[in-house]
Write a protein that holds these residues in place. Sequence first.
Motif, PDB file in Angstrom:
ATOM      1  N   UNK A  16      66.552  54.217   4.009  1.00 53.99           N
ATOM      2  CA  UNK A  16      65.215  54.759   3.779  1.00 53.99           C
ATOM      3  C   UNK A  16      64.338  53.592   3.335  1.00 53.99           C
ATOM      4  N   UNK A  17      63.191  53.494   3.957  1.00 54.36           N
ATOM      5  CA  UNK A  17      62.218  52.466   3.607  1.00 54.36           C
ATOM      6  C   UNK A  17      60.981  53.192   3.117  1.00 54.36           C
ATOM      7  N   UNK A  18      60.631  52.938   1.888  1.00 52.36           N
ATOM      8  CA  UNK A  18      59.434  53.545   1.310  1.00 52.36           C
ATOM      9  C   UNK A  18      58.401  52.435   1.225  1.00 52.36           C
ATOM     10  N   UNK A  19      57.479  52.469   2.156  1.00 48.51           N
ATOM     11  CA  UNK A  19      56.508  51.390   2.266  1.00 48.51           C
ATOM     12  C   UNK A  19      55.127  51.908   1.900  1.00 48.51           C
ATOM     13  N   UNK A  20      54.464  51.207   1.039  1.00 50.61           N
ATOM     14  CA  UNK A  20      53.112  51.563   0.617  1.00 50.61           C
ATOM     15  C   UNK A  20      53.025  53.014   0.144  1.00 50.61           C
ATOM     16  N   UNK A  21      54.014  53.440  -0.588  1.00 48.99           N
ATOM     17  CA  UNK A  21      54.049  54.823  -1.062  1.00 48.99           C
ATOM     18  C   UNK A  21      54.038  54.880  -2.583  1.00 48.99           C
ATOM     19  N   UNK A  22      53.462  53.893  -3.223  1.00 47.18           N
ATOM     20  CA  UNK A  22      53.486  53.834  -4.683  1.00 47.18           C
ATOM     21  C   UNK A  22      52.848  55.061  -5.318  1.00 47.18           C
ATOM     22  N   UNK A  23      51.803  55.564  -4.708  1.00 50.70           N
ATOM     23  CA  UNK A  23      51.138  56.744  -5.249  1.00 50.70           C
ATOM     24  C   UNK A  23      52.094  57.947  -5.257  1.00 50.70           C
TER      25      UNK A  23
END
Length: 177
Positions: free
Chosen positions: A145-152
């Motif tokens: 799983x790659x969580x990219x630009x999902x800091x929010x």
Amino acid sequence: FLKNLVMLIWKGSQGTVSKTEDRLIEQVINEYYDAYFTTKRVSNLCFNTFYEFSTERLPKICEENGLHGIDLSSYNYLLKDFYKGGSHDVTLNENMDSSLFDETFIVFEIDQIKEHAILFPVTTIIIMELFINKMRRLKGIRKMIVIEEAWKAIASANMASYIKYLYKTVRKFFGEA
């Protein structure tokens, strides 16, 4: 998953949940599944039947246990959007596309809803649950799983528990985060 989803809709992504509220939702979920599997008082498992069951049962649980100060009116009001006829009624009541478990590569583009206060966190938690289910089901196959630009999405307290669980568990299932 269901408890976190209900809490997210009821309290919001930055809301705080008391121990009593946590236990209350846990109890009503357990009773809901018992009503489906044991007593057959629930005809099918979906958000609509959960909403109907919980809005009927929660006041009774509070009364039976002398619980006062639980804001059940906000619970009913906020979850009603996901109930039949509500503005998001299909979001949690549609059958899941089981072909997602067979796909080798899935990309979720959620830019269209990233500013939506309700749909963004709900969608994020559903995606996380999908990955965790896929991770557990696919034995011997590398998962990532790659969580990219999902800091929010992952900055809330609700999501923190998912991310922590994911990092602690993914390697045990031949996966990587």
